[in-house]
Write a protein that holds these residues in place. Sequence first.
Motif, PDB file in Angstrom:
ATOM      1  N   PRO A 106       4.448  -0.511 -10.939  1.00 47.57           N
ATOM      2  CA  PRO A 106       3.687   0.725 -10.726  1.00 47.57           C
ATOM      3  C   PRO A 106       4.581   1.904 -10.362  1.00 47.57           C
ATOM      4  O   PRO A 106       5.706   1.726  -9.875  1.00 47.57           O
ATOM      5  N   SER A 107       4.065   3.104 -10.583  1.00 49.57           N
ATOM      6  CA  SER A 107       4.809   4.303 -10.195  1.00 49.57           C
ATOM      7  C   SER A 107       4.447   4.751  -8.789  1.00 49.57           C
ATOM      8  O   SER A 107       5.149   5.577  -8.200  1.00 49.57           O
ATOM      9  N   LEU A 108       3.370   4.188  -8.239  1.00 50.94           N
ATOM     10  CA  LEU A 108       2.885   4.603  -6.922  1.00 50.94           C
ATOM     11  C   LEU A 108       1.965   3.513  -6.376  1.00 50.94           C
ATOM     12  O   LEU A 108       1.295   2.821  -7.146  1.00 50.94           O
ATOM     13  N   VAL A 109       1.943   3.347  -5.060  1.00 45.65           N
ATOM     14  CA  VAL A 109       1.004   2.445  -4.388  1.00 45.65           C
ATOM     15  C   VAL A 109       0.140   3.290  -3.460  1.00 45.65           C
ATOM     16  O   VAL A 109       0.668   4.092  -2.675  1.00 45.65           O
ATOM     17  N   VAL A 110      -1.183   3.127  -3.545  1.00 40.91           N
ATOM     18  CA  VAL A 110      -2.091   3.917  -2.710  1.00 40.91           C
ATOM     19  C   VAL A 110      -3.117   2.993  -2.063  1.00 40.91           C
ATOM     20  O   VAL A 110      -3.667   2.106  -2.715  1.00 40.91           O
ATOM     21  N   ALA A 111      -3.373   3.240  -0.780  1.00 37.46           N
ATOM     22  CA  ALA A 111      -4.352   2.439  -0.039  1.00 37.46           C
ATOM     23  C   ALA A 111      -4.819   3.239   1.167  1.00 37.46           C
ATOM     24  O   ALA A 111      -4.296   4.324   1.455  1.00 37.46           O
ATOM     25  N   ASP A 112      -5.806   2.725   1.883  1.00 34.89           N
ATOM     26  CA  ASP A 112      -6.198   3.334   3.143  1.00 34.89           C
ATOM     27  C   ASP A 112      -5.032   3.273   4.119  1.00 34.89           C
ATOM     28  O   ASP A 112      -4.178   2.373   4.040  1.00 34.89           O
ATOM     29  N   GLU A 113      -5.022   4.187   5.070  1.00 33.44           N
ATOM     30  CA  GLU A 113      -3.923   4.289   6.030  1.00 33.44           C
ATOM     31  C   GLU A 113      -3.661   2.965   6.734  1.00 33.44           C
ATOM     32  O   GLU A 113      -2.515   2.542   6.909  1.00 33.44           O
ATOM     33  N   TRP A 114      -4.725   2.261   7.124  1.00 38.67           N
ATOM     34  CA  TRP A 114      -4.553   1.032   7.895  1.00 38.67           C
ATOM     35  C   TRP A 114      -3.981  -0.110   7.062  1.00 38.67           C
ATOM     36  O   TRP A 114      -3.468  -1.092   7.604  1.00 38.67           O
ATOM     37  N   LEU A 115      -4.045   0.022   5.720  1.00 45.35           N
ATOM     38  CA  LEU A 115      -3.530  -1.027   4.844  1.00 45.35           C
ATOM     39  C   LEU A 115      -2.075  -0.798   4.423  1.00 45.35           C
ATOM     40  O   LEU A 115      -1.399  -1.734   4.001  1.00 45.35           O
ATOM     41  N   THR A 116      -1.591   0.433   4.510  1.00 48.80           N
ATOM     42  CA  THR A 116      -0.236   0.717   4.008  1.00 48.80           C
ATOM     43  C   THR A 116       0.858  -0.093   4.716  1.00 48.80           C
ATOM     44  O   THR A 116       1.857  -0.446   4.079  1.00 48.80           O
ATOM     45  N   PRO A 117       0.709  -0.436   6.016  1.00 43.26           N
ATOM     46  CA  PRO A 117       1.760  -1.267   6.629  1.00 43.26           C
ATOM     47  C   PRO A 117       1.872  -2.668   6.012  1.00 43.26           C
ATOM     48  O   PRO A 117       2.896  -3.344   6.210  1.00 43.26           O
ATOM     49  N   LEU A 118       0.835  -3.110   5.290  1.00 47.79           N
ATOM     50  CA  LEU A 118       0.891  -4.427   4.661  1.00 47.79           C
ATOM     51  C   LEU A 118       1.711  -4.423   3.371  1.00 47.79           C
ATOM     52  O   LEU A 118       2.022  -5.481   2.833  1.00 47.79           O
ATOM     53  N   VAL A 119       2.026  -3.235   2.865  1.00 49.60           N
ATOM     54  CA  VAL A 119       2.870  -3.160   1.668  1.00 49.60           C
ATOM     55  C   VAL A 119       4.286  -3.587   2.057  1.00 49.60           C
ATOM     56  O   VAL A 119       4.882  -3.017   2.968  1.00 49.60           O
ATOM     57  N   PRO A 120       4.834  -4.604   1.411  1.00 50.14           N
ATOM     58  CA  PRO A 120       6.153  -5.116   1.803  1.00 50.14           C
ATOM     59  C   PRO A 120       7.230  -4.037   1.757  1.00 50.14           C
ATOM     60  O   PRO A 120       7.242  -3.184   0.857  1.00 50.14           O
ATOM     61  N   GLU A 121       8.146  -4.104   2.731  1.00 55.07           N
ATOM     62  CA  GLU A 121       9.235  -3.124   2.789  1.00 55.07           C
ATOM     63  C   GLU A 121      10.070  -3.156   1.508  1.00 55.07           C
ATOM     64  O   GLU A 121      10.568  -2.133   1.043  1.00 55.07           O
ATOM     65  N   LYS A 122      10.171  -4.347   0.920  1.00 49.56           N
ATOM     66  CA  LYS A 122      10.928  -4.493  -0.328  1.00 49.56           C
ATOM     67  C   LYS A 122      10.359  -3.602  -1.426  1.00 49.56           C
ATOM     68  O   LYS A 122      11.105  -3.069  -2.255  1.00 49.56           O
ATOM     69  N   LEU A 123       9.015  -3.438  -1.433  1.00 47.22           N
ATOM     70  CA  LEU A 123       8.378  -2.562  -2.423  1.00 47.22           C
ATOM     71  C   LEU A 123       8.500  -1.100  -2.030  1.00 47.22           C
ATOM     72  O   LEU A 123       8.799  -0.242  -2.861  1.00 47.22           O
ATOM     73  N   SER A 124       8.229  -0.819  -0.758  1.00 44.61           N
ATOM     74  CA  SER A 124       8.188   0.582  -0.323  1.00 44.61           C
ATOM     75  C   SER A 124       9.557   1.262  -0.400  1.00 44.61           C
ATOM     76  O   SER A 124       9.646   2.487  -0.411  1.00 44.61           O
ATOM     77  N   ARG A 125      10.638   0.456  -0.456  1.00 44.66           N
ATOM     78  CA  ARG A 125      11.972   1.048  -0.623  1.00 44.66           C
ATOM     79  C   ARG A 125      12.161   1.621  -2.021  1.00 44.66           C
ATOM     80  O   ARG A 125      12.969   2.529  -2.226  1.00 44.66           O
TER      81      ARG A 125
END
Length: 542
Positions: A106-125
């Motif tokens: 994906p080019s972007l990941v979007v979720a509710d604020e409370w869910l964004t911490p569940l996105v793995p750091e490996k992806l968010s980098r």
Amino acid sequence: MQLFDALTNSASRGVLHEWTGDEFTHTPWRDVVKDAHKMATELRRLGVTPGARVATILTNTPDTVRGLLAVWLAGGAVASLPLPTRGQSSEEYTGQLTALAARLDPSLVVADEWLTPLVPEKLSRHIPVRSWAALHGSGSGRFEASPPGPDDVAFIQYSSGSTSTPKGCALTTRSIETQMEIILHLTGGRPGADTFASWLPLSHDMGMFGALLYPWAYDFDLVLSTPERFGMAPRSWFRDMSEYGATITTATSTAVYLAARAQGRADLPKPLQLRSAVVGAERIGWDVLVAAAEKFRQYGLAETAFQPAYGMAEATLAITAKPWAQKARSLAFDGAALLDGSVVEVAPDQPGAAILVSNGPALPGIEVAAGPAGTVEEIRVNSPSLAQGYYGDPERTAARFRDGWFRTGDFGFVHDDELFVMGRADDMLSVGGRKVYASEIEAAIDSLPAVRKGCAALIDAGSGTNRFVLILEPKGVPKDFAPIADEAAELALKKAGLPLTECLFVRRGVLPKTPSGKLQRFRCRALLAEDRLDPMARVAYA
């Protein structure tokens, strides 16, 4: 119909009533569209252009509804990733997201604020992660929208993984548009005149296509609650329909049971106007429909309202359904013959009779096949709403999508041009050379007073050596577990000649389920094998 023209219709008059935690807010669809345009401007700034894939975690919040349309207006395809499921650890969930993102790119990941911490750091980098709220940004309003074309992939519906690792059903705009027309026929919909009520999760195909896009596209009023509110107060579903004069709704058989039970002696504020209540996504209990019809008859529930239906994400949603103006029906079949693959209709009071609910005939433009007449075989589907396949997964696509037909993995039969579903291949157990459907036994055990509805899982834990373990969530904390286990074991033996090896009692919420309430049998099996169920009690039989 033209999906995006319908969703952005400036002449719409429908209203979206959204539950925000303590009350409903009321917003005309045309104002929802204005908000979406502003969010789309921000998405463009973040690099979402035609053909991009946006990974999303969809909940029932107002920002999610607007953000869905915003992704399409910016030209992106929405990829709906699974929500965390009941009983799933955070480590398991982040691992699942990592694996899915590797295929999706994906080019972007979007979720509710409370869910964004569940996105793995490996992806968010490597991939930008934003909350839906952050997309409101400084978007200045309208811009040149370029939604996906008719044959472009517009939505990738990841299953919640009831039987295996989630698969991403790649749906084109045309498939979704055709499905909207199919659902309009299914429910007898009246564009611009109906009111739809739902609490189903938007991460599920029933919630997304059946309960959000359908009423939005046809300019209905929509009363959108949340699965969390329903879970806390099942009575709220029928109360909402009473308050707002809902004419259409949809949910699972278990939800119907919970709502009827929770209603108790309470009154509804106004008579029900319900014309179509589509029931699907799991095995439908005839006793559940009968009891709910009796409970709500005094409030004006039409005897034709409940519509048993069959569908799946690979077909966008609906495949077969009872016609909306007819009564639901069940038939009795010889249970032993069904297990041997033969269809023999019998009297309902015949010993060993299996009562099955008809899921109705195939909907317009759809073909359903399940072997020669009088036999039980795997159900196959040919539909104009079929997915292109599983996104980024050619191996599983080739195994299930062949020559325009989809192999469902469900077993059933067509009788009098109506579909009857027995269970999934994953439900099938082998007992002394005989085929037995676990769901048949689980449905019987569900009826026991001491067992929570939908909280019985029968697992073959012996890898073919017939070690059958029943995992139960009891109501409360029984003083003595043995009588409950004995009653369940007797039912399993009587229903299918299946000898239980052990009965495990677990705490409420331990059995892994999808957001729509389906048991995740493969995860039940894994938790049992890894000794991670932490049972309250065990009753062994061998």
